[in-house]
Design an enzyme around this catalytic site. Structure first.
Site, PDB file in Angstrom:
ATOM      1  N   ASN A 164       0.745  -1.328   0.067  1.00 13.99           N
ATOM      2  CA  ASN A 164       0.079   0.137   0.001  1.00 13.99           C
ATOM      3  C   ASN A 164       0.780   1.254  -0.240  1.00 13.99           C
ATOM      4  O   ASN A 164       0.924   1.829  -1.065  1.00 13.99           O
ATOM      5  CB  ASN A 164      -1.039  -0.035   1.329  1.00 13.99           C
ATOM      6  N   ASP A 165       1.634   1.700   1.026  1.00 19.26           N
ATOM      7  CA  ASP A 165       2.463   2.862   1.173  1.00 19.26           C
ATOM      8  C   ASP A 165       3.490   2.799   0.101  1.00 19.26           C
ATOM      9  O   ASP A 165       3.878   4.137  -0.078  1.00 19.26           O
ATOM     10  CB  ASP A 165       2.693   2.958   2.550  1.00 19.26           C
TER      11      ASP A 165
END
Length: 478
Positions: A407-408
């Site tokens: 995600n990040d």
């Protein structure tokens, strides 16, 4: 065994440790590096046992306890290493760091209690014990304080990495309160003052109060750090454990401990710097705050956004008809234990003439090198695995990018001023022609931020457990 032979063997062990670090710097040489480390430690342990026998007058008093500790500790370590799952490796690393810190504390206390037993001082003719030299007191203070901080900080890191405890301090979200930094500063100053007081007076009260404050400080340093910064925390605690060992090595006049501790401490510090650079953040910024939030929180402000979702069959069709595919592994891959299924999928795509590569972000997962370890376990060829700086320029010419539980590290918000992750180097998956994202849900990552990548027209979300989804893709690939 003469002291010359002891020093020579310690030197050989030190060279093995240096070679171990060199070997572990790259996946292709990691196994030989690990072998060097084991050989070096075996030489160090056996030499230390021989040194104990040499320094003992008559029978080696306490040697039985030492050997018992080695057998029991070795057995426990062996069982843990065999049973631990790859997804639990970060917790195991944090646990090992805590044990090193606690060992440093116990040794320091034992030396302060009976310095003559460690050849620090010699008893007077009347049986009294002379004061410990000032320099040794400083080393004992530093080694014990760093060890205590390492122990309690590693315990908190273990809980945060595990993610299964309800205790508030063990949860992934940062624990912050008003005046936190000032409290940490005051405790740090008090710890130093008490340590210097012990150094000047050899007062036991000051020493144990210093230890108590160090334990508390270790907790307070780690609790404000969230999940997104945990790779840095693991690396930092690794460095702390090394410096604790080095400090005790100076006190015991043991060159092996000094060298090994310094190697671990310096390499951990360098790795922490590399991790911070990979997130475009300063080391002090991580320690003093941490941006990691609770998984599942979002910064979307309640705005409803639509995503395009598809099935495993759709993903198989897109990748099977592509010329090039880049796979971006994240912690979701580790949780699902999907690395072997991914290798099978990649092999099927390769057999169809598709170029398959893996893109690794330095802070993907929950510890440095987490994704590399997972892929190595599945025996994925090293020449297919690329670090961020080596593959980022290729995303723009890639047909399909498959993001698995990350995600990040692929969040385009890193390019937007004002974002908590602004400036953090990311894998630029959003530049590919087509993006496939596999996640269990639309929950945000450890930074607690929504990801605009998921809402792009060229992005298809495939929801579900990574292993099951990949296995379905494998069946669907012709």
């Amino acid at each position: 065994m003469s002291m010359n032979v002891v020093m020579l063997l310690y030197l050989v062990a030190s060279i093995c440790f240096i070679q171990a670090l060199k070997g572990l710097s790259h996946p292709t040489t990691s196994r030989i590096g690990n072998l060097f480390g084991m050989v070096g430690m075996a030489i160090a342990v056996l030499t230390t046992i021989a040194l104990i026998i040499r320094l003992s007058s008559g029978p080696a008093v306490g040697l039985g306890y030492v050997l018992s500790g080695l057998v029991i500790g070795g057995a426990i370590g062996t069982v843990m290493a065999k049973r631990v799952e790859m997804t639990k490796m970060p917790e195991l690393v944090a646990f090992m760091h805590s044990m090193i810190g606690l060992a440093a504390v116990f040794i320091a206390v034992a030396v302060v209690a009976e310095p003559y037993a460690f050849q620090i001082v010699a008893k007077n003719a009347d049986g009294t014990v002379p004061p410990i030299p000032t320099g040794n007191r400083l080393e004992l203070f530093l080694g014990a304080a760093i060890g205590a901080i390492t122990f309690s900080g590693s315990v908190i890191a273990f809980g945060k990495l595990s993610g299964k405890y309800k205790f508030r301090l063990f949860q992934g979200a940062p624990v912050v309160f008003k005046g936190q930094h000032m409290l940490n500063l005051l405790l740090g100053i008090a710890t130093i003052v008490l340590g210097l007081g012990f150094m000047a007076t050899e007062n036991w009260g000051a020493y144990f109060l210093m230890l108590l404050l160090s334990f508390v400080l270790g907790v307070l340093i780690i609790i404000p750090i969230g999940g997104a910064d945990m790779p840095v925390v693991v690396s930092m605690l690794n460095s702390y454990s090394g410096w604790a060992a080095a400090g005790i090595g100076f006190s015991l006049d043991n060159p092996m401990l000094i060298i090994a501790g310094s190697l671990v401490g310096s390499s951990g510090a360098i790795l922490s710097y590399i991790m911070c650079k990979a997130m475009n953040r300063s080391f002090f910024n991580v320690i003093l705050g941490g941006f990691g939030g609770e998984a599942g929180s979002s910064s979307g402000g309640g705005e409803q956004k639509s995503v395009k979702s598809g099935s495993a069959d759709d993903a198989a069709f897109l990748m099977g008809n592509a010329d090039s595919v880049i796979i971006v592994p994240g912690y979701g891959l580790a949780v699902a234990r999907a690395q072997h299924a991914v290798k099978e999928m990649a092999q099927k795509l390769t057999d169809k003439g598709v170029q398959v590569r893996y893109a690794i972000h330095p802070v993907a997962g929950r510890m440095p090198g987490h994704m590399n370890v997972l892929l190595a376990e599945a025996e994925i060829p090293y020449d297919q695995v690329f670090e961020m700086e080596d593959i980022n320029s290729d995303f723009g010419t890639t047909d399909v990018v498959l993001v698995l539980g990350a995600n990040d590290v692929v969040n385009p918000l890193a390019h937007e001023k004002g974002s908590p992750i602004y400036g953090m180097p990311i894998l630029e998956a959003h530049k590919a022609r087509t993006v496939i994202v596999n996640k269990r849900s639309m929950a945000s990552g450890y930074a607690g931020l929504d990801n605009p990548l998921f809402y792009l027209d060229k992005t298809m979300m495939v929801f579900g457990d990574a292993k099951k989804v990949i296995e379905e893709i494998v069946k669907a690939i012709d």
